[in-house]
Write an enzyme that holds these catalytic residues in place. Structure first.
Site, PDB file in Angstrom:
ATOM      1  N   ARG A 129       0.837  -1.201   0.000  1.00 60.45           N
ATOM      2  CA  ARG A 129       0.000   0.000   0.000  1.00 60.45           C
ATOM      3  C   ARG A 129       0.872   1.252   0.000  1.00 60.45           C
ATOM      4  O   ARG A 129       1.932   1.285   0.641  1.00 60.45           O
ATOM      5  CB  ARG A 129      -0.870  -0.017   1.261  1.00 60.45           C
ATOM      6  CG  ARG A 129      -1.901   1.089   1.360  1.00 60.45           C
ATOM      7  CD  ARG A 129      -2.972   0.955   0.323  1.00 60.45           C
ATOM      8  NE  ARG A 129      -4.184   1.714   0.670  1.00 60.45           N
ATOM      9  CZ  ARG A 129      -5.154   1.932  -0.211  1.00 60.45           C
ATOM     10  NH1 ARG A 129      -5.079   1.472  -1.447  1.00 60.45           N
ATOM     11  NH2 ARG A 129      -6.234   2.598   0.152  1.00 60.45           N
ATOM     12  N   SER A 136     -10.069  -1.032   0.259  1.00 60.46           N
ATOM     13  CA  SER A 136     -11.113  -2.047   0.160  1.00 60.46           C
ATOM     14  C   SER A 136     -10.654  -3.239  -0.667  1.00 60.46           C
ATOM     15  O   SER A 136     -11.445  -4.154  -0.916  1.00 60.46           O
ATOM     16  CB  SER A 136     -12.353  -1.447  -0.499  1.00 60.46           C
ATOM     17  OG  SER A 136     -12.828  -0.369   0.253  1.00 60.46           O
ATOM     18  N   THR A 195      -8.594   0.615 -10.581  1.00 57.88           N
ATOM     19  CA  THR A 195      -7.932  -0.563 -10.034  1.00 57.88           C
ATOM     20  C   THR A 195      -8.045  -1.757 -10.979  1.00 57.88           C
ATOM     21  O   THR A 195      -8.865  -1.774 -11.886  1.00 57.88           O
ATOM     22  CB  THR A 195      -8.511  -0.922  -8.654  1.00 57.88           C
ATOM     23  OG1 THR A 195      -8.486   0.219  -7.833  1.00 57.88           O
ATOM     24  CG2 THR A 195      -7.760  -2.026  -7.968  1.00 57.88           C
ATOM     25  N   THR A 241      -3.498  -0.857  -7.945  1.00 59.30           N
ATOM     26  CA  THR A 241      -4.281   0.339  -8.248  1.00 59.30           C
ATOM     27  C   THR A 241      -3.400   1.576  -8.301  1.00 59.30           C
ATOM     28  O   THR A 241      -2.275   1.572  -7.781  1.00 59.30           O
ATOM     29  CB  THR A 241      -5.358   0.538  -7.145  1.00 59.30           C
ATOM     30  OG1 THR A 241      -6.235   1.598  -7.513  1.00 59.30           O
ATOM     31  CG2 THR A 241      -4.725   0.861  -5.803  1.00 59.30           C
ATOM     32  N   GLY A 301     -13.231   0.237  -5.907  1.00 54.28           N
ATOM     33  CA  GLY A 301     -13.337   0.970  -4.653  1.00 54.28           C
ATOM     34  C   GLY A 301     -13.995   0.094  -3.601  1.00 54.28           C
ATOM     35  O   GLY A 301     -13.739  -1.111  -3.531  1.00 54.28           O
ATOM     36  N   ASP A 326      -7.970   8.101  -0.306  1.00 57.92           N
ATOM     37  CA  ASP A 326      -8.674   7.023   0.414  1.00 57.92           C
ATOM     38  C   ASP A 326      -8.738   7.290   1.913  1.00 57.92           C
ATOM     39  O   ASP A 326      -9.457   6.589   2.640  1.00 57.92           O
ATOM     40  CB  ASP A 326      -8.001   5.669   0.161  1.00 57.92           C
ATOM     41  CG  ASP A 326      -8.573   4.966  -1.060  1.00 57.92           C
ATOM     42  OD1 ASP A 326      -9.476   5.512  -1.709  1.00 57.92           O
ATOM     43  OD2 ASP A 326      -8.115   3.847  -1.370  1.00 57.92           O
TER      44      ASP A 326
HETATM   45  N1  GLU Z   1      -8.177   2.917  -3.775  1.00 62.93           N
HETATM   46  C1  GLU Z   1      -9.172   1.898  -3.655  1.00 62.93           C
HETATM   47  C2  GLU Z   1      -8.898   0.971  -2.508  1.00 62.93           C
HETATM   48  O1  GLU Z   1      -7.786   0.796  -2.140  1.00 62.93           O
HETATM   49  C3  GLU Z   1      -9.283   1.095  -4.883  1.00 62.93           C
HETATM   50  C4  GLU Z   1      -9.677   1.961  -6.019  1.00 62.93           C
HETATM   51  C5  GLU Z   1     -10.723   1.371  -6.847  1.00 62.93           C
HETATM   52  O2  GLU Z   1     -10.838   0.162  -6.997  1.00 62.93           O
HETATM   53  O3  GLU Z   1     -11.456   2.147  -7.384  1.00 62.93           O
HETATM   54  O4  GLU Z   1      -9.786   0.419  -1.973  1.00 62.93           O
END
Ligand code: GLU
Length: 627
Positions: free
Chosen positions: A144, A509, A443, A461, A530, A485
């Site tokens: 991350r 997520s 993502t 992502t 997301g 996020d």
């Molecule tokens: N940034 C999102 C996450 O880490 C993922 C982005 C997405 O899938 O749109 O959950």
């Protein structure tokens, strides 16, 4: 980048495992109507070095129809499923040449950095879950992005109010330290057989020779065209001659090919401590906005010391038992594993398969809603907040939450979070709910398996589709906007676990998931989208495990994404009528998620599955097609 503390020596898995999924209903290859090829080999080696923006040359792909996508493949010898035919082909090539599932995952991910640059790339981060056949264990890499050391809790607040979300998206401020290059190196060190150089070779060729633009790529470019035009480095790459590339044209990215070659030669330290680190910092601190642009682009807080301090974390996976299976997922700072796991535990209190469609979906909706309330209240970066992960995943907590579900009526939304405190009894009184954090729909997820029984589920992502919108000049990749996020302001009455902090990882997520049966891999899956990722993974598991669908059917089935809001986004074909009678309120969402998955069938057979329709369809392949 510091050396990974838990990296293990090279593992070469020698023994083939006999894998069986016989006990789970629906463990079968799809009927012959489904294509049984999809190895993509015929896509390789066309043409020569092409010119940018649709000028092919010898050795590269020719302008024309984008490569065909095959959403289902059955066979043996290994499998790859991604959203993109070039990435799947490169992953399969690695498997054919003797590489393992981790090698193939890195090679495919690097290719997605070329062909899906708005969703993935070395400017972003992700989470990789692996079943390591040598040890018989599931392990993970947390790659991350992290916040700069200078980022305080109020970084997204000006004059007492949160800055507009869209302004945060296209900014230097939202750029976190990329984790993807370090993830690739850590995964190869721990489980791979290839050097980074060899793992990047296929992707570098695709970047050099180009790829045929498909409808999804053209649409995503068009959606981003306004902001891309405000950054000359981005426009030069993605708006050749000032326009969205035509479907069927060839897009090359020689800058990214050079960047990959730099990483191949100097290792990922080139990005974390070398000249590239300085360029990333310069780009985030002083976004290269076009002269005359009126866009408000806030500067970033990144310093070279932030990149130098970055490291991936090898975390224990989350684990829940579900109907005799073992479900492993990604631990915080992702909320994927804990939220999918809690919802499964809640669902296990009833026999979903014995319920009618309305009641089984009602329970799915309520379980997901309850788990989302707890996610929002309790999950953040465990280095900064005390996440009660064991309790969130305990059967006692699940039973307490499950007792709130009324078969005759929908719970009023949003429901309040529970108290995962180890003391469970009657249904507790409510508390304050809510999650103010908007999330993107970008993502990508890929899934690989090899002939030795290793399996990878990898979600990566750059956050929004197109990330921050800012390409590092001359380097061929977009920087992430992952720090959006974080919650910009407190959503939990003084207890928000997901406010920004120095060196903190924003809650994710992403939910790469591996399911074992009798200690051996049965399923691997994941999705972008997301916070809808969580419900896509959960619903696909329920479809497969409880509702008797084959894996390809489970992925294709209409989705709804209950996330504890006052309405539930659902695709057009999701069956709503009976649920509306119970009080559920729906809102339309034309398309939720873009899953890929692999199931390990009897006698070493593999079922590789991608989306038939969503996001233009995905690309599933196997090394040796055949039933
Ligand atoms: N940034 C999102 C996450 O880490 C993922 C982005 C997405 O899938 O749109 O959950």
């Amino acid at each position: 980048m510091r050396t990974s503390t838990l990296a293990r020596p090279l593992v070469v898995v020698a023994a083939a495992l006999a894998l069986s999924a016989g006990a789970l209903p629906g463990s079968a290859a799809p009927p012959d109507t489904a294509p049984d090829v999809g190895d993509g080999a015929e896509l390789d080696g066309r043409g020569g070095p092409g010119g940018p923006g649709g000028h092919p040359g010898p050795g590269g792909p020719h302008p024309g129809r984008p490569p065909a996508k095959v959403p289902v493949a059955v066979g043996s010898g290994g499998a790859v499923s991604t959203v993109d035919p070039d990435a799947t082909r490169v992953g399969l090539d690695v498997l054919r040449r003797g590489g393992n599932a981790v090698d193939a995952a890195v090679a495919a991910a690097a290719t997605l950095g070329v062909t899906e640059p708005y969703s993935a790339g070395i400017g972003g981060g992700g989470f990789l879950v692996v079943y390591d056949a040598a040890s018989g264990t599931v392990q993970t890499v947390d790659g991350r992005e992290t916040a700069p050391a200078a980022m305080g809790a109020d970084a997204f607040v000006e004059d007492g109010v949160a800055i507009p979300f869209e302004e945060a998206v296209t900014s230097g401020l939202s750029v976190g330290v990329p984790g993807t290059p370090a993830t690739w190196q850590a995964a190869l060190d721990a489980w791979g057989t290839l050097s980074l150089r060899d793992a990047l070779a296929g992707a570098t060729r695709v970047a050099e020779r180009g790829f045929v633009v498909d409808r999804t790529f053209a649409e995503q470019t068009a959606q981003n065209a306004d902001r891309f035009a405000d950054f000359p480095s981005t426009a030069a790459l993605f708006l050749p001659r000032g326009a969205v590339p035509r479907v069927g044209s060839v897009l090359r990215n020689p800058d990214l090919a050079r960047t990959y070659r730099l990483l191949a030669r100097d290792g990922v330290d080139a990005l974390y401590t070398g000249r590239l680190a300085q360029e990333i910092v310069d780009t985030a601190q002083t976004p290269p906005v076009a002269p005359g642009s009126v866009r408000v682009v806030r500067p970033g807080l990144l310093e070279t010391a932030d990149l130098a301090a970055y490291d991936v974390v090898h975390r224990e996976p989350t684990h829940v038992g579900y109907r005799g299976l073992d479900v492993y997922g990604m631990a915080p700072p992702s909320s994927g594993g804990s939220t999918v796991g809690e919802a499964l535990n809640i669902l296990e209190t009833v026999d979903l398969g014995a319920l009618d469609e309305t009641q089984s979906l009602h329970h799915y909706i309520e379980a997901a809603s309850l788990a989302f309330a707890d996610r929002n209240r309790w999950v953040g970066d465990p280095a900064f907040v005390d996440v009660p992960l064991d309790e969130l995943l305990s059967d006692g907590f699940a039973a307490e939450r499950a007792c709130l579900i009324d078969p005759a009526a929908a719970l009023p939304k949003p429901v309040a979070p529970g108290s995962p405190d180890g003391t469970y009894g009657d249904c507790p009184p409510g508390a304050d709910p809510g999650d103010g954090s908007p999330e993107g729909t970008s993502t990508t997820h890929l899934t690989t398996a090899d002939r030795w029984g290793n399996v990878v589920a990898y979600t990566l992502t750059i956050e929004s589709t197109g990330g921050s919108g800012i390409v590092v000049p001359g380097r061929g990749f977009l920087l992430n906007n992952e720090l959006t996020d974080f919650n910009f302001t407190d959503t939990q009455n003084g207890a928000d676990p997901n406010l920004p902090g120095p060196g903190k990882r924003p809650r994710s997520s992403m939910a790469p998931t591996i399911v074992l049966q009798d200690g051996r891999p049965l399923l691997a899956l994941g999705s972008p989208g997301g916070s809808t990722i969580i419900t896509t993974v959960l619903q696909t598991l329920v479809n497969r495990v409880d509702l008797g669908m084959r894996l390809d059917e489970a992925v294709a089935a209409p989705r709804a994404t209950p996330r504890n809001g006052t309405s539930i986004q659902a695709e057009p074909d999701f069956p709503r009528t009976g649920l509306e009678a119970l009080g559920h309120v729906f809102a339309d969402n034309p398309e939720i998620g873009a899953a890929t998955a692999i199931e390990l069938l009897d006698r070493g057979k593999l079922l590789s599955v991608a989306e038939p329709e969503r996001r233009g369809g995905g690309s599933a392949g196997v090394v040796r097609p055949g039933r």
